[in-house]
Scaffold this active site. Structure first.
Site: not given
Length: 141
Positions: A88-90, A118
């Site tokens: 996952y990222c932002a 996130l």
């Protein structure tokens, strides 16, 4: 007059079913990741593929920090080849998770994307952990 939504007709049901069911092979969501960790049953490695600095400011509890550009065969050698990685990222505005997933796939590793990143995690009301950059995945290289 047709709207922009209906100008292009919906796919036939069989094609829609194949498309949407097929997506589950490539992605999971925040709730499913949270559920696995809550039950103490994560059968995957969760990777936050943002920078170590962003990870330190806030990340999904249980995630390891490994920026997508640092995903290498050497770093992945510490894991069995059949280890499932969830990246996952932002959030939806960021393609870092896709970059990380592509790097893992190039290395022959099973990978799924945690949709929402996130941002999705926070939107679900789940707790965010804070750590020091030392929580990063270390390389055996």
């Amino acid at each position: 007059m047709a709207s922009h939504v209906s100008t292009v007709p919906a796919a036939p049901s069989a094609a829609a079913l194949a498309h949407f069911e097929g997506a589950f092979a490539f992605e999971t969501d925040c709730w499913d990741v949270h559920d696995a960790f809550s039950r103490g049953q994560p059968d995957f490695v969760l990777l936050d593929v943002r920078s170590h600095e962003l990870y330190a400011r806030g990340h999904v509890p249980g995630a390891s920090s490994l920026p997508h550009a640092k995903i290498t065969a050497g770093k992945m050698a510490a894991y069995p080849m059949d280890t499932l990685f969830v990246v996952y990222c932002a959030g939806p505005h960021c393609n870092g998770a896709h970059r990380g997933a592509a790097r893992l796939a190039r290395l022959g590793r099973p990978v799924k994307l945690m949709i929402g990143g996130l941002t999705g995690w926070v939107d679900e009301g789940f707790e965010v952990a804070v750590a020091q950059p030392a929580a990063a995945v270390t390389s055996p290289e």
